[in-house]
Structures are given as structure tokens and as C-alpha cells.
Design a protein around this motif. Sequence first.
Motif, PDB file in Angstrom:
ATOM      1  N   PRO B  73      51.185  55.513  86.932  1.00 34.05           N
ATOM      2  CA  PRO B  73      50.246  56.007  85.915  1.00 34.05           C
ATOM      3  C   PRO B  73      49.665  54.891  85.056  1.00 34.05           C
ATOM      4  O   PRO B  73      48.532  54.975  84.609  1.00 34.05           O
ATOM      5  N   ASN B  74      50.463  53.822  84.852  1.00 25.94           N
ATOM      6  CA  ASN B  74      49.924  52.719  84.063  1.00 25.94           C
ATOM      7  C   ASN B  74      48.656  52.167  84.686  1.00 25.94           C
ATOM      8  O   ASN B  74      47.628  52.025  84.027  1.00 25.94           O
ATOM      9  N   GLU B  98      53.404  62.483  68.233  1.00 21.49           N
ATOM     10  CA  GLU B  98      54.332  61.717  69.077  1.00 21.49           C
ATOM     11  C   GLU B  98      53.946  61.879  70.543  1.00 21.49           C
ATOM     12  O   GLU B  98      53.884  60.914  71.304  1.00 21.49           O
ATOM     13  N   VAL B 101      50.836  59.741  71.478  1.00 19.77           N
ATOM     14  CA  VAL B 101      50.941  58.275  71.506  1.00 19.77           C
ATOM     15  C   VAL B 101      51.960  57.805  72.535  1.00 19.77           C
ATOM     16  O   VAL B 101      51.938  56.641  72.927  1.00 19.77           O
ATOM     17  N   LEU B 102      52.851  58.714  72.970  1.00 23.32           N
ATOM     18  CA  LEU B 102      53.875  58.286  73.921  1.00 23.32           C
ATOM     19  C   LEU B 102      53.245  57.504  75.070  1.00 23.32           C
ATOM     20  O   LEU B 102      52.316  57.964  75.713  1.00 23.32           O
ATOM     21  N   GLY B 103      53.732  56.287  75.276  1.00 24.03           N
ATOM     22  CA  GLY B 103      53.230  55.489  76.381  1.00 24.03           C
ATOM     23  C   GLY B 103      52.103  54.563  75.983  1.00 24.03           C
ATOM     24  O   GLY B 103      51.834  53.578  76.661  1.00 24.03           O
ATOM     25  N   ARG B 104      51.416  54.898  74.907  1.00 25.60           N
ATOM     26  CA  ARG B 104      50.360  53.965  74.431  1.00 25.60           C
ATOM     27  C   ARG B 104      50.560  53.725  72.946  1.00 25.60           C
ATOM     28  O   ARG B 104      49.617  53.780  72.160  1.00 25.60           O
ATOM     29  N   GLU B 105      51.801  53.497  72.557  1.00 20.97           N
ATOM     30  CA  GLU B 105      52.092  53.366  71.134  1.00 20.97           C
ATOM     31  C   GLU B 105      51.410  52.140  70.553  1.00 20.97           C
ATOM     32  O   GLU B 105      51.328  51.106  71.195  1.00 20.97           O
ATOM     33  N   THR B 107      52.078  49.468  67.859  1.00 18.58           N
ATOM     34  CA  THR B 107      53.290  49.096  67.133  1.00 18.58           C
ATOM     35  C   THR B 107      53.121  47.737  66.467  1.00 18.58           C
ATOM     36  O   THR B 107      52.260  46.945  66.834  1.00 18.58           O
ATOM     37  N   GLY B 110      57.439  46.294  67.375  1.00 23.71           N
ATOM     38  CA  GLY B 110      58.170  47.419  67.950  1.00 23.71           C
ATOM     39  C   GLY B 110      58.209  48.671  67.100  1.00 23.71           C
ATOM     40  O   GLY B 110      58.566  49.737  67.567  1.00 23.71           O
ATOM     41  N   LEU B 112      56.671  51.780  65.196  1.00 25.44           N
ATOM     42  CA  LEU B 112      55.495  52.618  65.389  1.00 25.44           C
ATOM     43  C   LEU B 112      54.564  52.549  64.189  1.00 25.44           C
ATOM     44  O   LEU B 112      54.994  52.608  63.041  1.00 25.44           O
ATOM     45  N   MET B 114      52.138  54.830  63.068  1.00 24.33           N
ATOM     46  CA  MET B 114      51.624  56.170  63.351  1.00 24.33           C
ATOM     47  C   MET B 114      50.288  56.446  62.647  1.00 24.33           C
ATOM     48  O   MET B 114      49.427  57.127  63.184  1.00 24.33           O
ATOM     49  N   LYS B 153      45.585  63.521  74.999  1.00 30.76           N
ATOM     50  CA  LYS B 153      46.312  62.401  75.588  1.00 30.76           C
ATOM     51  C   LYS B 153      45.363  61.560  76.439  1.00 30.76           C
ATOM     52  O   LYS B 153      45.388  60.329  76.400  1.00 30.76           O
TER      53      LYS B 153
END
Lengths: 317, 511, 346, 364
Positions: B73-74, B98, B101-105, B107, B110, B112, B114, B153
Motif C-alpha cells: 500500500p505504501n 486517529e 492519520v494512521l500510516g501518514r502521521e 510527527t 516521533g 504526533l 495532531m 483517508k
Amino acid sequence: MNILYFIIQQTMYFAIPLLIVAIGGMYAERSGVINIALEGIMVMGAFVGISFISIFQDSMNGQLLLILAILVSGVVGGIFSLLHAFASINMKADQTISGTALNMFAPAFAIYVARMVQGTQQIAFTDTFYISKVPVLGDIPVIGDMFFKNCYIITYIGIAIYLVAAYVIKNTKYGLRLRACGEHPGAADSVGVNVAKIRYSGVIVSGVLAGIGGIVFVVPTSTNFNATVAGYGFLAIAVLIFGQWRSNKILMAAFFFGIMKTLSSAYSAIPFLNALPVSSEIYKMFPYIATLVLLAFVSKNSQAPKAEGIPYDKSMR
Amino acid sequence: MSYVIEMNHITKQFGSFKANDDVTLQLEKGEIHALLGENGAGKSTLMSVLFGLYQPEQGEIKMNGKPVKINNPNDANELGIGMVHQHFKLVHNFTVLESIVLGRETTKIGILKMDEARKKVMELSKRYKFKIDPDAYISDITVGMQQRVEILKMLYCDNEILIFDEPTAVLIPQEISELMKVMKQLVAEGKSIIFITHKLNEIKEVANRCSVLRKGKYIGTVNVADISKEEMSEMMVGRKVNLVVNKKEATQGEPVLEVKNLTVKGKTAGKDAVKDVSFTVHKGEILCVAGIDGNGQSELIYGITGLMPIEKGQVILNGKDITKESIRQKCLDGLAHIPEDRHKDGLVLDYTLQNNLVLQTYYSDRFQKNGFLKFDEIREFAKGLIEKFDIRCGQGEDSVTRGMSGGNQQKAIIARELDRNPEIVIAVQPVRGLDVGAIEYIHKQLIAQRDAGKAVLLVSLELDEVMNLSDRIVVMYEGEIVADVNPQEITREELGLYMAGAKRGVKNEEN
Amino acid sequence: GCAKKPGAEGGEKGASEKGYELALITDVGTIDDKSFNQGSWEGLETYAKDNGITCKYYKPAEKSDSACLTSIDLAVKGGAKVIVTPGFLFEAPIYQAQEKYPDIKFIMVDAAPISPEKEVKINDNVSSVFYAEEQSGFLAGYAAVVEGYTKLGFMGGIAVPAVIRFGYGFVQGAEAAAKDLNISGVEVKYTYVGNFDATPENNAKAAAWYNNGTEVIFACGGAVGNSVMKAAEAAGKKVIGVDVDQSAESETVMTSAMKSLSTSVYDTVASVYKDSFQGGKSVTLTAKENGVLLPMETSKFNKFDQTKYDELYKGLQDGTIKVGNDTIATDASKLSSDYVKVESIK
Amino acid sequence: MKKINNERFVGLSASVLAILCGLLFGFILLLVTNPSQAVNGFLMIVQGGFTDGMKGIGDVLYYATPIIMTGLSVGFAFKTGLFNIGASGQFAAGAFAAVFVGIKWTFLPAGIHVIVCLIAAILAGALWGIVPGLLKAYFNVSEVISGIMMNYIGMSLVNLLIRTSIYDQLKNQSLPVAETAVLSKMGLNKVFDGANINAGIIIAVICVILVYIILEKTTFGFELKACGLNTNASKYAGINEKRNIVLSIVIAGALAGLGGALLYLAGSGKFLQVLDVVAPEGFAGISVALLGSSNPIGILFAGLFIGYITVGGYNMQLYGFVSEAIDIIIAAIVYCGALSLLFKTLIYKFQMKKRNKNNKKEEA
Ligand SMILES: Nc1ncnc2c1ncn2[C@@H]1O[C@H](COP(=O)(O)OP(=O)(O)OP(=O)(O)O)[C@@H](O)[C@H]1O
Ligand SMILES: Nc1ncnc2c1ncn2[C@@H]1O[C@H](COP(=O)(O)OP(=O)(O)OP(=O)(O)O)[C@@H](O)[C@H]1O
Ligand SMILES: [Mg+2]
Ligand SMILES: [Mg+2]
């Protein structure tokens, strides 16, 4: 008052290891891997860590030695837990079984090596880590007496570990992904999260913390290591569940169990308890019974990670 | 002209089974490209390949003419490909934010960040009038909302190529039309969309072109504008001859199964999956429950058979109220159930075929004597059924069921249920994902039951099956029965409209 | 080192050839139990070293009579001529073994051969050694009070006779001292922890006592001592060791109520090789035979001095000082008097 | 019966593989710790019970008896889809009940007394099993967790009860049971001279056969296994899956409890200790069940095998090795066992592929 201080100080000795190990367990299970090997990993960590101390205690001493030993234990625990990770992630094996194997292995190994190498089973060490009073902080009226007298740096390390762990799982990218893998690995996978990697990390973290928990458990309460951590690994699992896989609740659970342990052994010196006709066994049973009762109530809508214990298989849809 | 996406000669196998067999799909920039096919035609699989979830055994994928390798998927993300999965991929105890953003956070060391994410999400939500609450937990929001989260998403990481896998199957009409608007808006913004659906009028409404799959094979691609729904459905299903079943006139007898005001709770708390449903099945008829996936058909059957607790209502079999009876008693009373999910409910996959064949009857005196199983008896019985229903498998009655092909597994269930010669057979999507041969066979069996004067209650998602088999059709929509019609007197289009909830027929409930 | 490293040592001499002449069989506590296993082993080991004889210890497969018997068989198979068995666990096994192996010499520490039917029978190839622990305990108790402590504690391992004798002796000693110095209001907390191990629970228990004002605890149960010492180190209080000289274990060890385990085992083994072995009876070693003692040179006393010790010891030897053993009371609290108050904790 | 043979074959080959891996690991361990004696030591393990003739074999049977029972307990639960890690607690409960009756109810006549002891043990074990059973069936509490909890509760409770009812103050253990409560030696001790062997092993074998019959021959077993393999399908087939969950843990508990009785009534002079240690026999049972791949017959042999190398490991002391080596080996075996479950499924998958091909051919 004095009694109160005493109870709190003693409770630390019991609660901190539980806290550390349970938090470790939280990482494994929130990543989706059940780790009932905590007991065994604790033994492993304690074994190597204490051996480390007993070897180097002549050349160096004091807090430095302790901290080094703790690091060693952590590393050992981490490495040992790799066995579990491999079995349950790569081999998709039954996680409870490989966990059980590790639990059987550790104590036998500790005894075997100890007796083969030094002829005797117990590994003695001299305790140069005890802090009767933390400089400045110890003088703070009440707080000082409670938390900064008759203690070990272990206490503060434990608290630190807790704070970091709780923060990380809730507020970092890693934490977010870890939680996703434990609840719905498919979802994590579909956005390009490497489930296997995350789960490995979760198990390793649990291993490191369990290893640390092992030595942290032995040091304050004994002068030697006798190839056992007296079921604290399993108790930690109880704490983890009692805490519903949430660090904040785990904290409370750990201290609840810690107090019960303290009372079960020290009640003879606590007037009002000594009066009660309650034998120590009752105190010993209590945490477990409490856990069972709690489970009965919460399990229907338990907060257990949805995917825990289930090997992740891409092609399953 | 060049395509944004070209999938050439894709073949994807699961074990020995070809889910995609030399399939080609070409997506133009700025178009909505419909992908049409029956259940199990291989649509999701093909998209999963494009999205990097599966690796094809053969074939290549080109993007803007250049070959690309999509291993996960990446990679898909990198290339700006996003997908709304048929089965949502959302974590129940995550917040909407959450989940997105999961997977494309975003940061910092490290940790988050948000609030940035939140800003962007709110913007998108505003732009497409999604009105989502970023802090709500996934488990607390409606399916429609969850789908919007899935869409966000995709948009969140500025994908240019959007895949919608059966997005409408689970939506109510209003939601559908809103979704259509959004899709139009998206292509207007220059994005390209692949749109999977079973529903022709949806395709008619939004799609520019349409590619059709059948049994994993590529049938062809057409301009939606210059083709009729009938033609499309013919492409999708293949020559009618396979599925037309010649059956003599129904001779409707007296009631066998009566369902009265049945209400069943849904999985998502709050809303009922089945709302006050009543109908009757008579001797010698096949009553078909038609409807789009997820409109309460499964729950209806679970309610009747007792696999799910019911809220209120009555189930009457040959005049006997069996509502409160145990599942086993219902079975003894002559109710047979061919379940929707044969792996989950229908079979103990690790049991031998013979054991599965007696799964409903092992306790009868024929197969046990004071607690001990009569193995020879069971073996003989199994041999008989295998013979009679021509179930094909490696070691006959001793083969482990898991190792049998889907078609034969289904045959085994049919054999088990029909051989008890029940008063009524409840068959839920009995031919899902089966090959033509198996389909025809199973249909024949059901008709045989009917001709033998038994009753059949058939739940199907597939128009042809509905049209060809049934003597009467009730259409379920949103957990209610919205039509009760005779197949002779209704066209596919009408039926489709009922199923889509666009039309409501007067319920001509008898008795 | 003899059998310090069983592995390496097995390397030198496999059982195949000469085997191990001197054998000790542990009672599932190991040879580092800080108690009779350890004491006996030290005696055996020293003799072996001094005379270049091989020695080895065996561990029963489980804690049962037959398993003990089996390990005796194994020891014999391993070439044992003399077998030392510490602890009551061997009552029944030796009762059988003494018949089965008449030419093997058995040395029983703290036990005698007793049949399951409670019949005592000591053959000539068996010598059973007991100690007058009460005298040892007496000395310790006396010293503690002389040192000026008035809040004493006794933490026994398990209420087995030897431990009880220690405990009762300890109380009587304290009382005697209190009488002589005319101190009243000496308090003794008295309990049995229920095991011989170093456990967190024992540690917490001791810590609680110290925290409650107890000044010195007589830790009378092998490794239990370690837990108590741990607590003492934390609380800066004192501990009295048991069986062997435990002064090396911790700064906090004021003295140890010893019984001459290693010497007596050493001597008995020696007697075997000098053909002066006196089997067939069970002896109780008292002060007369120097069977009990306090290690004065390693003890950390301020007031209680050698002269006082010798005086007491003479008294014990010539019987002017009488100390009752485990039979004098059913429960420690009954030993209370106007000088000493015993609080017995169940 | 093609398929049965096949299952046997797969299970067997898996276990054998695991055992070989474990032994190999053990040998390496010996080599590392003491090369010069490693071979002798290892031979001791391999010779196991045979080193000291009939007595040795007798002892093997003695050590095997309780773990065969706990192994059955765990294996039976496995067959029905449950992991009975609580066997230790059930074992302890049974042991206590048996010893208690054996000491207190001396009014019972000779023949009857021992039988009542066994029954008491069975009931106690079952009782200890019913808790996780109910929790699992009606509150969906994982039986693993509740099992662990019950182990510790059992341990403490038994200690408490011993200390308050049948305590030998002088030795910190239970009093000896009455002669009438000891399992008969049935002359076996003549055959296996000097060994502890007694009726226990025979009872164990009978249990093996019973469990085998229940699982393989009866409708009850049919239902239990169905629930274990697919709860939904069982429900669909009208099987009362909740009831079966409870029953299967209760039976497992009874087996473990009986095991406790067989060990402590063996007349080997073994007494209940008042210690804070969870009965190891329960965990041994897990390894036995795994080795026997949950098949009663397999479990019987697995139990014998572990008893066998236990004796061997004990004899290793002659070569200066520590008997814990055996526990290490067993742990290794179990670990490999966990992997060889996968190994099993691989074989199945392989065979399945083959069949699919056949089917496809036939269908075409
Ligand atoms: N203290 C914590 N320790 C571990 N994980 C946490 C903690 N707090 C929150 N989480 C995780 O972050 C997510 C959001 O936090 P929150 O606690 O609101 O979630 P939750 O599911 O409501 O948990 P709870 O109801 O216990 O608070 C939770 O779903 C949980 O997965
Ligand atoms: N992971 C898998 N393992 C085995 N078979 C699979 C797998 N995924 C799909 N299949 C099979 O491949 C075929 C195509 O599946 P797919 O989901 O692509 O169909 P579909 O066109 O999406 O059907 P639907 O309209 O029901 O979604 C089906 O027969 C399905 O059973
Ligand atoms: Mg569909
Ligand atoms: Mg699909």
C-alpha cells in the motif's frame, strides 16, 4: 503515621516490578501478541542481572552498578523474548504454548547454569543500592517520608518507565501504529504499516521491561537470587488485565496488588490488622480472586485488543 | 491516448483458484470507470492487486504509460492511489482523526502533531460537506460516516486515483446520492475514480465507461452512454442460458412457514437490522428475499433459525409456534438451513465429510446407540449421499472437508439439509462464488424440493437467481419488506429500483 | 575444589572408576541452605580435602521417602562408603537403608531412623547426631539482653523440634539475663514464618518488626536469615544468625547461635576411617561436647565479653545452668514471666 | 480408516521432530557445560529408566502416572478448543481432597476408603475446573487467565486448609494418610523390585482408554470436538456449546484432580508440602499433552517418555550433571512442539493441495 509510611515504602518494593512488567505486557498485547512468558523472562533477566552484580560488585559498587545491571537484565529479557516473537509472529505458532515453553525453560536454565558454574543454586549479592534518605527531597515533610526514604532508585526508574510508556503508546506515531496492529492489523497493513515489525517491537519491549522487572523485583527484597520470581510474572498479567490494557488503570492495579502483598506479609506488625483473624493465605489469594471477579464483570465488553493472540495473515480477509 | 492506469493481463490465484484470469483494465484521467461483476467475479481482488495488497502471478501495471511495481500500500500511496475497501479497514477504538492519520502521521521526533492533521481534515470535511466529528470513536459512528472516514483517508494524502469498492452496498439512498455528488466533484477536480458496484443504475448515473468481469475473466469495456442496462447485465452474467431454469408452474399450497412482525437487533447497537417483518411461505413455492447486501437479510434468517436472539415477533412452522424452540428442535420440526457463510456456520472444516454429513442427525437413533456412534451406519449413509448428490472429493467419506472445493462443500451442505426431507428449506446465497456447473445443480435441487410440494425460502443478492428461481419475491430494504411481487409481472429495472429503495410497492400481505 | 564444581569434578573422576567415597544427600534444600545441609557438607568436604578422598552430594528427584531411598541407592552405586543425611526427611529412608546396606556407614544429622510406624531402630552402621540447640539459643538470648536490647524478635523457619529448641532456649536466655541484670519489660516477638527460604514476604515481615521497634531478630531458619538481614540493613538493626557462623553474610549479624555441624560431621567421618565409628545409638551434642557455641571472635558485641561467655558456657557444661528443650511448653507465649513478655504470632 | 492413519502420521511425525530437536538442544547444552562427560551424561538420559533394570522401569511408571493424568486433562481440553493451564490448581485441589479424606475418614472400611479418596479428588478437581468453565461460557473470560488465577488461589487455599486441618507441625507437611487409603501395590512392586509402582498407573491407563472412547466413539465426544473446532457451526447444528465448554473443563479438572490423588496416595512417602509453589505437575501436563498431540494414546506415551528421561536425568548426577537439564530439554521440546503445530498444518496444506488438484480434475 509511621506505619503508613512503612506500608507505602514496602508497597513500592512489590508494586514497582509489577508495574514495569505489566506495562511491558501491555506493549506486547496491544501489538496483538499475548505474552504469558513474562514470568520466564523475569527469571531470565533477574538471573543474568544478579549474576552481573555478584561478579562486578567488588570492582564497582553503588547506583552505577545497579543501573548497569538493570540495563543488562533489560537486554537479556529482550533477547530472550525474541524466541517468543519468532514463534508467534514468523511461525504463527500458538502463543500460549511458546510462552509456556519459555516459562518452563527459564528457571531450569538458571538453576542448571548456577549449579554447573558455581556449584550452588543461589546467587548471592551485596546490596549497596539502598537509599535511607534522598538528600533534599527526603526532608519534605509528609511526601519525603512516603517516597524519598528507605527506597531504591528502582522506584524512580519504574515511575519514569511508566510515564514514558504511557505517553508513547498514546501520543506517538509508534504508539498509534502499535495499537492499530493490536486491534485491526488489516487496517494497519492497508495503510502500509509493517505489522510484523510492529509486533516484534511490541514483544521485544515487553521482554526488555520484564527482564528489568525481574531484577527490580529481586534487589530490594532479598540478598540472593534463587531461580524464582515467585509467580510475579503471572501476577503482572493479572495486573495487565485488571488494568484493562490501559496504562493509567494498570498503574492503579499494580499498586492495589502491591498493597495486598505488603499486608499479607507485614500484617503482624500492623495493629488493627493483627487483631483481625485473617490468615496470610487470605491476603495472598485476594488479588487473584479480585481479578476473577472483575473479569467476570468486564469481559463481556472487555477492552482487550481485538486481534490479540491471532497471527496476522494477509490473505485472510 | 495514454491512461493514468493500465492493468494489463493480470492473473491472480488463490491456491489453485484463479480469482483474476488475464484481466485488463484501463483508466482514463478524470473519468469515473465502473467495474461490474457478480459476487466473486474478482473485482476486489483486482483492486487489491492495484493497491498493492496482493501480488499478481502475471501481468503488469502501467501508470501514465510507465510500468510501475506496487509491492505494498505504501507504493500505491506514493503513486497517489487510494482505496475505499469493501470491508472497511478502521480500528474500532480509534478516533476519526486517529484513523485518518494512521500510516501518514505528521510527527515531530516521533510525537504526533495532531492539530495540523486536524486542520487539514476539517478543511476536507468542509469542502465535501462531510460534517464529521474528528474526535468521535469509530465504533460510535454510522456506517455512512465510517465510509466518509475511509474517503477522507484517501483524500488526506492527496491521492489522484481513487478506488471505491462497492461503496453503495451499505448506504441508504440519501447517502448514495450524496456519494455520487462527491464522486462527480472529485473527478471535476481532475481525480480519476474506479467504481465497483453491482447496481446498474448507479453506473448509468455517474460512470463514463464500464469494464465487466465474469468469473475472474475480463469480458470487455464499454461507454456507459451507448449501452443499455440490459446489455450490461448480460455482459456481467453471461449468456442467460446458463442461468435460466426451466420449471413448471408453481402449485401453491397452504402455508408452511409464517413469520409475523419479526424484529431483530443489528450488530451496531441502537438500530434494528430487521424491522417488524411479516411474510408467509407456502407449500410448493420458492419465495425469494431479494435486496442489496446488508439490508437485514442475514439477520432475518438468523432470527428465524434461532442463531440470533429476536426482539419480538413470531415464527410459525406448519401451524406450530417455534419461536422459542431450541435450534435443534426447529431442525427436528423440519426446518433446514443452508447458511450464508458455509465456512463459518455450515461446516466443521476439520471434520471428515461423513461427520459433516451427519452434523444435524448424529444424535438420531439411526446413528447412535445409547451414546455410542454407529460408524458403519454413518459411513454407509455418507456413501449414499455422496453417490446421490455426486459430491466429489479425494478420499470419499473420509476426506477432510477443509480440503474440498467450495462447490463440493456447498453440495455437502445441500445434501445434508435436503436429505432430511424438511418441510422448508431456507437457502441463503446458496451459489455464492460457485462455478456454473454447481450453480445449475443447486438450483435444480431447490426446484425439485418445490416440485415435491415442500417450501423454499431463498435469500439472494443476484438478480438473475431471483428472477429465474422464485415464484414470489419479497424485497428487503433497510430491514423492511418494501415489495411483495410476482416475477412474471415485474422487470429487472423495477426490481432494482425496489432494492435500491427508490420505489416502495404496496405490501400485499396475504391472510 | 571438591564438588564445588560438580561438573569439572565429574570430569576428573567419572563414577565409572573409583567413584565418590563420601556422599551427602540433601533434603531438597541445597548445600547452600545456610543451615544443616551446608554445615554438614562443609564438614564432609573439609575431611575429603584433608585426606584426598572424593566426595559428592546428591539431590533426591522429589521430596518423598522412596525418592530419598533411591538417591541412597544412587550414592552407593556411585561408590559411597559413608553417607551423610541431614534432616528429618531421612528418618524412614535410613530406617530401610541401614538394613539394605549393612556395610555402608550412615551419619544422620538432626534425625534418627524411624519407621513409618514411629518405631525407632538404630543399627550399628548408623550414627544419629542431635544437638542441644536450646543451649545455643540460650547463649544468644542472654547475650542480646546483656547487649542492652529489650525488644527482641525470634523468626523461626518451621516449627520443627530443632527450631523450637533454639527458640525456647533464646527466650530462656533472655529471661536469665534479665533476671541477673534485673531488667524488667524485655519483650520477645515470636513466630515461625513457615519456610526456610529467603522470600520477599519474610523480608517484609522482618522489616515490619524492625519498623515496630524490634531491635534484634534471631533469624532461625536457614535462608530466612537473608531476608531478615536485608531488612536489618535497611532499618539499621541487628540480626542473630543460626546453625553456622553467618557473620560473613552481613554487617548486621551480631552473632550466630551455632551448633558444631561441620566439626561433628568431620569427626564422625574421621571415626569411620579410624575404625572408631560408634554407631547404633543417637547422641545429643551439648556444651559438654562443645556441640553448641557462639563464635565470639567474629561476634560484634559491646558489653557481652569473653569472660561472661566462658562463665555461662561452664555453667551449661557442669549443669549449673539448666535450659529446658522443646518439651517444656506447648507454645512460646507460655514462657512469659515477670521479666520477659513473649508475644507469639501465629 | 485412511484419514485417521494420516492424522496419526502427521501428529506423530510432528512430535518426533520436536523430541529430536529438544534432545539435540540438550546434548549441545551438556557439551557446552562439560564436554568431557557430555556423552556419558547424554547416554544416561537416553538409557533413562533402563539404567537400573526393573526398578528403573517401575520408577518411570511412577513418575509418569501423575503427568499422564494432567496431560490427559490438558489434552482433553485442547481437543475441545480450550487451553487448560489451570491443571495445576485442579491437581492440587484433588491432591488435598484425597489426602484429607485419606487422613480423616478412617471410619471407612478398607476397600472403600481409597475409592472414596479418589472420588473426593475427582470432585475437587472438577469443582476447581467449573469456575473457569462458567466464566468462559457465560462471561467469555479467557480460560487461560482464569486458569492462572485459579492456580494461585488453589495453592494458597490448599496451604491454608492443610495448616488448619491435616497439618504435621513438626515437618510442615500433611500428616501421613491411613494405610487403608493407600493405593494397592497389586504385587507390581514384586515385579518391579523396589520401585514405587502401584495401581495408580493402571488407573491412569484406564483413564486414557476412557478419554479415548469418549472423544472418538461417543456422540458426546462428537459434540465436544465440534465445539472445539468450530463453535458457530456447532451452534448451527443445535449443539449446546456453552454447556459443552463447562463440561469439558470440568472433566479436564476431574482428570487432573484424580492425578493429584494418584500421586499422594501412592504410598511413596510423599506428603503435601505447605509451600508457595504452584504444582509443577500441571505444567508438565501441558508438555505431555503437546508431545502426545492431544491424542489420549499419544499422551500415554508422552507421559512415559518424560517419566523416562526424568529418571535418566536424575541418574546424570553421577556424571556431575544437574538434573534440571531435563526440564530444559522438555522446555525445548515444548517450544519445538509449538512450532511443529505449524509443521503439522504445513503437511495438511500440502495434502490438501494434492486433493484440490484431484477434485479439479474430476470436476472438469
Ligand atoms: N493510558 C493509556 N494507556 C494505553 N493506551 C491508551 C491509554 N489511554 C488511551 N490509550 C489508547 O489511546 C486510545 C484513545 O485514548 P482513550 O483512553 O480515550 O481510548 P479508550 O478506548 O476510550 O480507552 P479508555 O476508555 O480506557 O480511556 C484508546 O483507544 C487506547 O487505545
Ligand atoms: N484471500 C482469498 N483467499 C482465497 N480466495 C479468495 C480470497 N479473496 C478472494 N477469494 C476468492 O476470489 C474470488 C473473487 O473474490 P473477490 O472478493 O474479488 O470477488 P468480488 O468481485 O469482490 O465479489 P463481491 O462482489 O462479493 O465483493 C471469490 O471467489 C473469492 O472467494
Ligand atoms: Mg458484494
Ligand atoms: Mg469485493
